[in-house]
Scaffold this motif. Structure first.
Motif, PDB file in Angstrom:
ATOM      1  N   LEU A 178      -6.269  -5.254  -0.339  1.00 29.19           N
ATOM      2  CA  LEU A 178      -4.905  -4.710  -0.257  1.00 29.19           C
ATOM      3  C   LEU A 178      -4.214  -5.257   0.984  1.00 29.19           C
ATOM      4  O   LEU A 178      -4.805  -5.306   2.067  1.00 29.19           O
ATOM      5  N   THR A 179      -2.961  -5.685   0.818  1.00 32.63           N
ATOM      6  CA  THR A 179      -2.188  -6.158   1.963  1.00 32.63           C
ATOM      7  C   THR A 179      -1.093  -5.153   2.281  1.00 32.63           C
ATOM      8  O   THR A 179      -0.445  -4.618   1.386  1.00 32.63           O
ATOM      9  N   GLU A 180      -0.904  -4.897   3.571  1.00 36.30           N
ATOM     10  CA  GLU A 180       0.079  -3.888   3.985  1.00 36.30           C
ATOM     11  C   GLU A 180       0.392  -4.072   5.465  1.00 36.30           C
ATOM     12  O   GLU A 180      -0.481  -4.453   6.255  1.00 36.30           O
ATOM     13  N   SER A 212      -4.790   0.864  -6.804  1.00 35.08           N
ATOM     14  CA  SER A 212      -6.051   0.431  -6.208  1.00 35.08           C
ATOM     15  C   SER A 212      -7.182   1.387  -6.561  1.00 35.08           C
ATOM     16  O   SER A 212      -8.321   0.961  -6.804  1.00 35.08           O
ATOM     17  N   SER A 213      -6.875   2.685  -6.610  1.00 36.41           N
ATOM     18  CA  SER A 213      -7.911   3.666  -6.965  1.00 36.41           C
ATOM     19  C   SER A 213      -8.394   3.466  -8.403  1.00 36.41           C
ATOM     20  O   SER A 213      -9.573   3.637  -8.702  1.00 36.41           O
ATOM     21  N   VAL A 214      -7.475   3.091  -9.299  1.00 41.43           N
ATOM     22  CA  VAL A 214      -7.866   2.789 -10.686  1.00 41.43           C
ATOM     23  C   VAL A 214      -8.751   1.545 -10.717  1.00 41.43           C
ATOM     24  O   VAL A 214      -9.801   1.524 -11.395  1.00 41.43           O
ATOM     25  N   GLY A 257       0.810  -1.225   0.000  1.00 41.07           N
ATOM     26  CA  GLY A 257       0.000   0.000   0.000  1.00 41.07           C
ATOM     27  C   GLY A 257       0.833   1.260   0.000  1.00 41.07           C
ATOM     28  O   GLY A 257       0.456   2.250   0.642  1.00 41.07           O
ATOM     29  N   GLY A 258       1.949   1.246  -0.720  1.00 41.43           N
ATOM     30  CA  GLY A 258       2.711   2.472  -0.927  1.00 41.43           C
ATOM     31  C   GLY A 258       2.024   3.336  -1.963  1.00 41.43           C
ATOM     32  O   GLY A 258       0.889   3.051  -2.371  1.00 41.43           O
ATOM     33  N   PRO A 259       2.678   4.408  -2.420  1.00 43.88           N
ATOM     34  CA  PRO A 259       2.038   5.309  -3.390  1.00 43.88           C
ATOM     35  C   PRO A 259       1.506   4.594  -4.634  1.00 43.88           C
ATOM     36  O   PRO A 259       0.365   4.827  -5.039  1.00 43.88           O
ATOM     37  N   ILE A 260       2.303   3.718  -5.224  1.00 43.77           N
ATOM     38  CA  ILE A 260       1.848   3.031  -6.438  1.00 43.77           C
ATOM     39  C   ILE A 260       0.724   2.054  -6.122  1.00 43.77           C
ATOM     40  O   ILE A 260      -0.265   1.965  -6.848  1.00 43.77           O
ATOM     41  N   GLY A 261       0.849   1.305  -5.028  1.00 42.25           N
ATOM     42  CA  GLY A 261      -0.205   0.366  -4.659  1.00 42.25           C
ATOM     43  C   GLY A 261      -1.528   1.052  -4.401  1.00 42.25           C
ATOM     44  O   GLY A 261      -2.594   0.576  -4.806  1.00 42.25           O
ATOM     45  N   LEU A 262      -1.486   2.213  -3.733  1.00 44.98           N
ATOM     46  CA  LEU A 262      -2.710   2.958  -3.444  1.00 44.98           C
ATOM     47  C   LEU A 262      -3.322   3.551  -4.710  1.00 44.98           C
ATOM     48  O   LEU A 262      -4.538   3.500  -4.923  1.00 44.98           O
ATOM     49  N   LEU A 263      -2.472   4.132  -5.558  1.00 47.24           N
ATOM     50  CA  LEU A 263      -2.980   4.737  -6.796  1.00 47.24           C
ATOM     51  C   LEU A 263      -3.515   3.678  -7.752  1.00 47.24           C
ATOM     52  O   LEU A 263      -4.551   3.868  -8.403  1.00 47.24           O
TER      53      LEU A 263
END
Length: 259
Positions: free
Chosen positions: A149-151, A137-139, A129-135
């Motif tokens: 999401l795992t974090e 996920s939004s897509v 869930g870093g910046p790329i994982g979060l962004l």
């Protein structure tokens, strides 16, 4: 230092910044489709001039590909920067420029989604869930997927929950990841998984929890060798796909933001 980039001709030190937006203050000769004062984002590639960026061309995979702000050519932390017209994407002036700067990494997530072949109604597992994982996920959420999401990080878990980009946020140190994912998917496994950490344990879990004939997309850039259970890949007929950057994805990504 001392090793000029083959295309930019520059070597370190350079001005950093490849994720940026700006306001047009001047246009070059022959440019008539962008106006002074317009808000834009830059697709920050450094690619040879003779490489086509037409639809269907994999220009992001061309030889010596690099990024403005990493391989030279100015950088987003400059006060002003000159770029070729083909890398400039107009955006609505209603989008705050600090938010618009994130369209670049959001495009990374959009391209990863395209590479995956995922579709509305699928269940996706995002590892990290870093910046790329979060962004990313939004897509996926915008495209109608259910997102797990795992974090481990408390701050990143909090961001994932508060932003609403994930339907489920799981911490493998707190829950049995396999048990939870199988419960969510009625024991089928996820349709598609995205590796966003460059951590081998995460890759292992994605391979384990992706359903037979599913897809695992490796999004992160690994600086070290990785191991993977090839037996699992074979016996489950998994597709393992890589993804880098973006290729003619900015237009669709910008539309998502504007909508």
């Amino acid at each position: 230092c001392g090793h000029p980039h083959p295309i930019s001709g520059e070597s370190a030190p350079i001005t950093m910044g490849h994720e940026f937006s700006g306001v047009v203050y001047e246009v070059g000769e022959g440019v008539d489709d962008i106006e002074v004062g317009q808000h834009v984002v830059v697709e920050p590639y450094i690619i040879a001039d003779d490489v086509s960026t037409a639809e269907g061309e994999n220009y992001h995979l061309s030889e010596n590909m690099n990024f403005i702000g990493l391989g030279g050519r100015g950088g987003g932390l400059s006060e002003k920067i000159a770029v070729k017209r083909r890398w400039v994407h107009p955006i609505s002036n209603d989008i705050p420029l600090d938010q618009a700067a994130l369209i670049e990494p959001l495009s990374v997530g959009y391209h990863a989604f395209v590479r995956s072949g995922a579709k509305q109604g699928d269940v996706a597992l995002v590892g990290g869930g870093g910046p790329i994982g979060l962004l990313l996920s939004s897509v996926l959420k915008a495209k109608g997927l259910t997102v797990i999401l795992t974090e481990l990080s408390a701050k990143r878990k909090e961001k994932a929950k508060n932003s609403g980009v994930a339907d489920y946020v799981l911490d493998p140190t707190e829950v049995d990841l396999k048990e939870e994912v199988m419960k969510i998917t009625d024991d089928r496994g996820v349709d598609v998984a995205f590796e966003c950490t460059s951590v081998n344990a995460v890759l292992d879990s994605l391979v384990e929890l992706t359903k037979p004939a599913g897809v695992v997309v490796i999004v992160s850039i690994w600086s070290h060798p990785a191991e993977i259970s090839v037996h699992s890949v074979v016996m489950k007929e998994l597709d393992i796909r890589g993804t880098i950057g973006y290729v003619n994805n900015h237009e669709d990504t910008i539309k998502l933001v504007e909508d």
